[in-house]
Motif scaffolding. Structure first.
Motif, PDB file in Angstrom:
ATOM      1  N   PRO A 183       0.805  -1.233   0.000  1.00 48.68           N
ATOM      2  CA  PRO A 183       0.000   0.000   0.000  1.00 48.68           C
ATOM      3  C   PRO A 183       0.833   1.277   0.000  1.00 48.68           C
ATOM      4  O   PRO A 183       0.324   2.346  -0.328  1.00 48.68           O
ATOM      5  N   SER A 184       2.119   1.168   0.333  1.00 49.76           N
ATOM      6  CA  SER A 184       2.995   2.343   0.329  1.00 49.76           C
ATOM      7  C   SER A 184       3.641   2.583  -1.025  1.00 49.76           C
ATOM      8  O   SER A 184       4.372   3.559  -1.196  1.00 49.76           O
ATOM      9  N   ALA A 185       3.411   1.694  -1.983  1.00 43.69           N
ATOM     10  CA  ALA A 185       4.008   1.807  -3.316  1.00 43.69           C
ATOM     11  C   ALA A 185       2.999   2.403  -4.291  1.00 43.69           C
ATOM     12  O   ALA A 185       1.813   2.088  -4.243  1.00 43.69           O
ATOM     13  N   PHE A 186       3.497   3.283  -5.164  1.00 44.01           N
ATOM     14  CA  PHE A 186       2.653   3.982  -6.142  1.00 44.01           C
ATOM     15  C   PHE A 186       3.255   3.876  -7.532  1.00 44.01           C
ATOM     16  O   PHE A 186       4.463   4.091  -7.692  1.00 44.01           O
ATOM     17  N   ASP A 187       2.442   3.560  -8.517  1.00 49.26           N
ATOM     18  CA  ASP A 187       2.867   3.597  -9.915  1.00 49.26           C
ATOM     19  C   ASP A 187       2.944   5.063 -10.318  1.00 49.26           C
ATOM     20  O   ASP A 187       1.930   5.769 -10.315  1.00 49.26           O
ATOM     21  N   ALA A 188       4.119   5.528 -10.652  1.00 47.35           N
ATOM     22  CA  ALA A 188       4.348   6.954 -10.897  1.00 47.35           C
ATOM     23  C   ALA A 188       3.496   7.497 -12.044  1.00 47.35           C
ATOM     24  O   ALA A 188       2.912   8.582 -11.935  1.00 47.35           O
ATOM     25  N   ARG A 189       3.404   6.759 -13.126  1.00 42.95           N
ATOM     26  CA  ARG A 189       2.622   7.248 -14.267  1.00 42.95           C
ATOM     27  C   ARG A 189       1.118   7.289 -13.957  1.00 42.95           C
ATOM     28  O   ARG A 189       0.419   8.191 -14.395  1.00 42.95           O
ATOM     29  N   ASP A 190       0.634   6.324 -13.174  1.00 43.20           N
ATOM     30  CA  ASP A 190      -0.772   6.356 -12.757  1.00 43.20           C
ATOM     31  C   ASP A 190      -1.055   7.571 -11.865  1.00 43.20           C
ATOM     32  O   ASP A 190      -2.088   8.218 -12.000  1.00 43.20           O
ATOM     33  N   VAL A 191      -0.145   7.846 -10.937  1.00 36.88           N
ATOM     34  CA  VAL A 191      -0.322   9.012 -10.056  1.00 36.88           C
ATOM     35  C   VAL A 191      -0.375  10.287 -10.885  1.00 36.88           C
ATOM     36  O   VAL A 191      -1.264  11.128 -10.692  1.00 36.88           O
ATOM     37  N   MET A 192       0.556  10.423 -11.832  1.00 33.10           N
ATOM     38  CA  MET A 192       0.569  11.633 -12.671  1.00 33.10           C
ATOM     39  C   MET A 192      -0.701  11.735 -13.508  1.00 33.10           C
ATOM     40  O   MET A 192      -1.258  12.823 -13.663  1.00 33.10           O
ATOM     41  N   SER A 193      -1.178  10.614 -14.010  1.00 30.85           N
ATOM     42  CA  SER A 193      -2.389  10.611 -14.821  1.00 30.85           C
ATOM     43  C   SER A 193      -3.624  10.956 -13.983  1.00 30.85           C
ATOM     44  O   SER A 193      -4.474  11.743 -14.402  1.00 30.85           O
ATOM     45  N   ASN A 194      -3.721  10.394 -12.789  1.00 34.98           N
ATOM     46  CA  ASN A 194      -4.899  10.595 -11.948  1.00 34.98           C
ATOM     47  C   ASN A 194      -4.927  11.946 -11.239  1.00 34.98           C
ATOM     48  O   ASN A 194      -5.998  12.482 -10.986  1.00 34.98           O
ATOM     49  N   LEU A 195      -3.770  12.485 -10.900  1.00 34.58           N
ATOM     50  CA  LEU A 195      -3.721  13.756 -10.173  1.00 34.58           C
ATOM     51  C   LEU A 195      -3.429  14.956 -11.075  1.00 34.58           C
ATOM     52  O   LEU A 195      -3.552  16.096 -10.633  1.00 34.58           O
ATOM     53  N   GLY A 196      -3.056  14.697 -12.306  1.00 31.48           N
ATOM     54  CA  GLY A 196      -2.640  15.778 -13.210  1.00 31.48           C
ATOM     55  C   GLY A 196      -3.655  16.887 -13.384  1.00 31.48           C
ATOM     56  O   GLY A 196      -3.283  18.061 -13.496  1.00 31.48           O
ATOM     57  N   ASN A 197      -4.940  16.572 -13.369  1.00 31.53           N
ATOM     58  CA  ASN A 197      -5.955  17.617 -13.565  1.00 31.53           C
ATOM     59  C   ASN A 197      -6.149  18.483 -12.316  1.00 31.53           C
ATOM     60  O   ASN A 197      -6.822  19.504 -12.376  1.00 31.53           O
ATOM     61  N   GLN A 198      -5.555  18.118 -11.178  1.00 34.19           N
ATOM     62  CA  GLN A 198      -5.649  18.910  -9.951  1.00 34.19           C
ATOM     63  C   GLN A 198      -4.453  19.840  -9.754  1.00 34.19           C
ATOM     64  O   GLN A 198      -4.425  20.617  -8.804  1.00 34.19           O
ATOM     65  N   ILE A 199      -3.490  19.746 -10.659  1.00 41.75           N
ATOM     66  CA  ILE A 199      -2.265  20.529 -10.534  1.00 41.75           C
ATOM     67  C   ILE A 199      -2.462  21.895 -11.172  1.00 41.75           C
ATOM     68  O   ILE A 199      -2.806  22.000 -12.350  1.00 41.75           O
ATOM     69  N   VAL A 200      -2.234  22.942 -10.370  1.00 44.75           N
ATOM     70  CA  VAL A 200      -2.333  24.318 -10.856  1.00 44.75           C
ATOM     71  C   VAL A 200      -0.926  24.880 -10.918  1.00 44.75           C
ATOM     72  O   VAL A 200      -0.261  25.025  -9.901  1.00 44.75           O
ATOM     73  N   ARG A 201      -0.490  25.162 -12.125  1.00 41.05           N
ATOM     74  CA  ARG A 201       0.868  25.694 -12.321  1.00 41.05           C
ATOM     75  C   ARG A 201       0.842  27.218 -12.239  1.00 41.05           C
ATOM     76  O   ARG A 201      -0.217  27.831 -12.403  1.00 41.05           O
ATOM     77  N   PRO A 202       1.997  27.846 -12.014  1.00 42.51           N
ATOM     78  CA  PRO A 202       2.034  29.319 -11.938  1.00 42.51           C
ATOM     79  C   PRO A 202       1.552  29.957 -13.233  1.00 42.51           C
ATOM     80  O   PRO A 202       1.766  29.407 -14.329  1.00 42.51           O
ATOM     81  N   ALA A 203       0.933  31.096 -13.111  1.00 43.05           N
ATOM     82  CA  ALA A 203       0.475  31.844 -14.296  1.00 43.05           C
ATOM     83  C   ALA A 203       1.689  32.337 -15.060  1.00 43.05           C
ATOM     84  O   ALA A 203       2.699  32.726 -14.474  1.00 43.05           O
ATOM     85  N   ALA A 204       1.597  32.308 -16.378  1.00 44.81           N
ATOM     86  CA  ALA A 204       2.701  32.787 -17.217  1.00 44.81           C
ATOM     87  C   ALA A 204       2.806  34.313 -17.092  1.00 44.81           C
ATOM     88  O   ALA A 204       1.803  35.005 -17.093  1.00 44.81           O
ATOM     89  N   ASP A 205       4.020  34.798 -16.958  1.00 43.35           N
ATOM     90  CA  ASP A 205       4.229  36.253 -16.817  1.00 43.35           C
ATOM     91  C   ASP A 205       4.158  36.963 -18.130  1.00 43.35           C
ATOM     92  O   ASP A 205       4.439  36.528 -19.157  1.00 43.35           O
TER      93      ASP A 205
END
Length: 175
Positions: free
Chosen positions: A153-175
């Motif tokens: 349960p402590s192990a995570f597939d990195a690509r799955d995490v990026m795929s599942n959480l990617g839409n929640q990531i807010v990057r800095p606004a472009a200057d």
């Protein structure tokens, strides 16, 4: 005219600070993620948010950074060895009566020979407001692995995490 420009510039700076911490690397006093390489396949990662960034977002950004770093390093999964989220809550006062005695009512009653008894409430003590501010910082120690993710349960597939959480990531606004 120069006073107006200074005021507008000040408002722009304040408005820029009035948003949750985006997903970014920490620089100087700017919150964000940091990582420290411990061994070739082991890192300590943390994400610190400002007072407008909630706990769930801070923890999501930490997991996303762990997955991103895993893929960048050429690995397939990561295992969380230890994980913690720290909370820093502060109460701030504002107003005229900012003193150690703020919040106490002070009433004066006095007798004036000409007007009689009079009461007066000292506004210095009453014009105080309080605001609570909480900041979160999540940290984890992880190690990377290649191949199939172990049944842990402590192990995570990195690509799955990026795929599942990617839409929640807010990057800095472009200057």
């Amino acid at each position: 005219m120069s006073r107006l420009l200074v005021t507008l510039a000040s408002l722009a700076v304040v408005a820029g600070c009035a948003t949750p911490t985006p997903y970014q690397a920490a620089e100087g006093s700017q919150p964000g993620f940091t990582e420290t390489r411990i061994e070739a396949n082991r890192y300590r990662i943390s994400f610190e948010g400002n007072s407008l960034t909630d706990r769930e977002t801070v923890e999501t950004y930490l997991l996303y950074r762990a997955a991103e770093l895993t893929v960048e390093s050429g690995y397939d999964y990561f295992t969380v060895v230890s994980r913690a989220t720290d909370e820093d809550t502060r109460v701030m006062t504002s107003g005229i009566g900012r003193s150690p005695y703020a919040g106490f009512s002070v009433n004066y009653t006095y007798f004036h020979p000409r007007w009689g008894w009079h009461g007066w409430r000292d506004p210095f003590w009453d014009d105080v407001s309080y605001r609570e501010s909480t900041r979160y910082e999540a940290s984890a120690e992880i190690y990377f692995g290649r191949g199939t993710k172990p049944d842990d349960p402590s192990a995570f597939d990195a690509r799955d995490v990026m795929s599942n959480l990617g839409n929640q990531i807010v990057r800095p606004a472009a200057d």
